[in-house]
Design a protein around this motif. Structure first.
Motif, PDB file in Angstrom:
ATOM      1  N   UNK A  96       3.644 -20.655 -39.423  1.00 44.01           N
ATOM      2  CA  UNK A  96       2.975 -20.325 -40.684  1.00 44.01           C
ATOM      3  C   UNK A  96       1.779 -21.252 -40.920  1.00 44.01           C
ATOM      4  N   UNK A  97       1.968 -22.539 -40.631  1.00 45.15           N
ATOM      5  CA  UNK A  97       0.882 -23.496 -40.819  1.00 45.15           C
ATOM      6  C   UNK A  97      -0.289 -23.174 -39.896  1.00 45.15           C
ATOM      7  N   UNK A  98      -0.007 -22.880 -38.629  1.00 43.53           N
ATOM      8  CA  UNK A  98      -1.070 -22.542 -37.688  1.00 43.53           C
ATOM      9  C   UNK A  98      -1.804 -21.279 -38.125  1.00 43.53           C
ATOM     10  N   UNK A  99      -1.046 -20.273 -38.590  1.00 48.38           N
ATOM     11  CA  UNK A  99      -1.678 -19.046 -39.061  1.00 48.38           C
ATOM     12  C   UNK A  99      -2.628 -19.313 -40.211  1.00 48.38           C
ATOM     13  N   UNK A 100      -2.231 -20.210 -41.110  1.00 48.99           N
ATOM     14  CA  UNK A 100      -3.079 -20.560 -42.245  1.00 48.99           C
ATOM     15  C   UNK A 100      -4.317 -21.325 -41.784  1.00 48.99           C
ATOM     16  N   UNK A 101      -4.144 -22.224 -40.821  1.00 48.94           N
ATOM     17  CA  UNK A 101      -5.271 -23.013 -40.321  1.00 48.94           C
ATOM     18  C   UNK A 101      -6.300 -22.147 -39.585  1.00 48.94           C
ATOM     19  N   UNK A 102      -5.840 -21.030 -39.002  1.00 47.22           N
ATOM     20  CA  UNK A 102      -6.727 -20.155 -38.250  1.00 47.22           C
ATOM     21  C   UNK A 102      -7.294 -19.014 -39.088  1.00 47.22           C
ATOM     22  N   UNK A 103      -7.006 -19.015 -40.379  1.00 48.04           N
ATOM     23  CA  UNK A 103      -7.511 -17.943 -41.240  1.00 48.04           C
ATOM     24  C   UNK A 103      -9.033 -17.854 -41.136  1.00 48.04           C
ATOM     25  N   UNK A 104      -9.527 -16.630 -41.023  1.00 52.31           N
ATOM     26  CA  UNK A 104     -10.965 -16.435 -40.818  1.00 52.31           C
ATOM     27  C   UNK A 104     -11.790 -16.881 -42.022  1.00 52.31           C
ATOM     28  N   UNK A 105     -11.231 -16.739 -43.224  1.00 55.33           N
ATOM     29  CA  UNK A 105     -11.963 -17.101 -44.451  1.00 55.33           C
ATOM     30  C   UNK A 105     -11.739 -18.577 -44.774  1.00 55.33           C
ATOM     31  N   UNK A 106     -12.778 -19.408 -44.758  1.00 56.61           N
ATOM     32  CA  UNK A 106     -12.599 -20.835 -45.043  1.00 56.61           C
ATOM     33  C   UNK A 106     -11.942 -21.107 -46.388  1.00 56.61           C
ATOM     34  N   UNK A 107     -12.206 -20.263 -47.383  1.00 52.40           N
ATOM     35  CA  UNK A 107     -11.647 -20.503 -48.720  1.00 52.40           C
ATOM     36  C   UNK A 107     -10.139 -20.341 -48.752  1.00 52.40           C
ATOM     37  N   UNK A 108      -9.566 -19.647 -47.744  1.00 45.40           N
ATOM     38  CA  UNK A 108      -8.116 -19.433 -47.720  1.00 45.40           C
ATOM     39  C   UNK A 108      -7.400 -20.420 -46.802  1.00 45.40           C
ATOM     40  N   UNK A 109      -8.130 -21.171 -46.010  1.00 49.35           N
ATOM     41  CA  UNK A 109      -7.495 -22.103 -45.090  1.00 49.35           C
ATOM     42  C   UNK A 109      -6.887 -23.285 -45.845  1.00 49.35           C
ATOM     43  N   UNK A 110      -5.802 -23.778 -45.322  1.00 43.29           N
ATOM     44  CA  UNK A 110      -5.156 -24.939 -45.907  1.00 43.29           C
ATOM     45  C   UNK A 110      -5.980 -26.185 -45.589  1.00 43.29           C
ATOM     46  N   UNK A 111      -6.044 -27.111 -46.529  1.00 39.67           N
ATOM     47  CA  UNK A 111      -6.759 -28.363 -46.288  1.00 39.67           C
ATOM     48  C   UNK A 111      -5.837 -29.342 -45.577  1.00 39.67           C
ATOM     49  N   UNK A 112      -6.423 -30.407 -45.022  1.00 41.67           N
ATOM     50  CA  UNK A 112      -5.614 -31.420 -44.332  1.00 41.67           C
ATOM     51  C   UNK A 112      -4.622 -32.068 -45.295  1.00 41.67           C
ATOM     52  N   UNK A 113      -5.078 -32.343 -46.527  1.00 38.28           N
ATOM     53  CA  UNK A 113      -4.190 -32.970 -47.513  1.00 38.28           C
ATOM     54  C   UNK A 113      -3.020 -32.058 -47.856  1.00 38.28           C
ATOM     55  N   UNK A 114      -3.294 -30.769 -47.979  1.00 35.52           N
ATOM     56  CA  UNK A 114      -2.218 -29.829 -48.291  1.00 35.52           C
ATOM     57  C   UNK A 114      -1.250 -29.698 -47.127  1.00 35.52           C
ATOM     58  N   UNK A 115      -1.778 -29.700 -45.899  1.00 41.12           N
ATOM     59  CA  UNK A 115      -0.904 -29.586 -44.726  1.00 41.12           C
ATOM     60  C   UNK A 115       0.039 -30.787 -44.619  1.00 41.12           C
TER      61      UNK A 115
END
Length: 254
Positions: A96-115
């Protein structure tokens, strides 16, 4: 984030499967080339293989989860994928984390702090909360301003110590159709989800000690924890008849 995700995957999936079907006398490979019959034996260490994988994910709109579902059903996952992601709850959370990190839209990607405070990297819920974002700067690209302004929640508002209250059970059923086991929608969940409805006594499911109300977490490495029953049945109906069905189920701890 995408570069970090790809680098991490390439590192942990760097090995290829041993080729056991080589004829030592004439060095010919007797392995079938039918992708529907023979699993992919290649990892992601080779530049060409990594490039092909990135193109394959791109063809699914950079949606790692959608690609992974297709690849599972067509025996084309990189070597080591199942053992990394399909054997535990931690593996599904990592996917799930990898899927979020690879999201095409930058606004939807998880930040390092959130991860760092997410469920995969912070399973014990003991990490410090992420720092507040700095105030938006009057940048020329409006999307950057909007992203800084956007409030983002971590853990849906709370950190969950799931392992204290539930346990994950890994089973492998003989194949589709599932004999002796019926599934139903999880009525108590607003997000979707599927649970065991009934187990026939004496069936393989009963021998594996599956119980009514066990919740389905994953089929192989396909995350189905919040998927509707209709989608889960679509996945199972596409499963090869003679191929075992590995499942992860969640059960309340006694």
């Amino acid at each position: 984030s995408p570069r970090v995700a790809v680098t991490w995957l390439r590192t942990v999936l760097s090995d290829d499967a041993p080729h056991n079907n080589i004829n030592e006398e004439d060095d010919t490979d007797t392995t079938s080339n039918n992708d529907d019959d023979v699993p992919n034996l290649v990892g992601l260490a080779d530049e060409d293989d990594l490039f092909k994988w990135r193109l394959a994910v791109r063809d699914f709109g950079h949606n790692l989860i959608a690609w992974e579902e297709y690849a599972t059903l067509h025996n084309s996952l990189p070597h080591g994928w199942d053992s990394l992601f399909a054997s535990s709850r931690n593996g599904i959370q990592g996917l799930r984390l990898l899927g979020n990190m690879l999201d095409y839209a930058p606004s939807r990607r998880i930040s390092a702090a959130e991860a760092l405070v997410g469920q995969y990297l912070n399973a014990g819920c003991d990490a410090d909360p992420p720092p507040e974002l700095p105030p938006a700067m009057p940048f020329s690209i409006m999307s950057h301003v909007q992203r800084w302004k956007k409030d983002r929640e971590v853990h849906d508002g709370e950190c969950r110590l799931e392992d204290l209250f539930t346990r994950v059970i890994a089973v492998e059923l003989l194949g589709w159709p599932l004999v002796g086991l019926t599934l139903e929608s999880t009525a108590s969940s607003e997000k979707g989800g599927v649970q065991v409805k009934s187990v026939v006594e004496g069936s393989d499911a009963a021998k594996l000690e599956l119980q009514v109300e066990d919740s389905l977490l994953a089929i192989g490495s396909i995350d189905v924890e919040n998927e509707p029953l209709e989608h889960v049945m679509e996945i199972l109906e596409q499963w090869a008849i003679d191929k075992p069905v590995p499942m992860l189920l969640v059960r309340d701890s006694d």
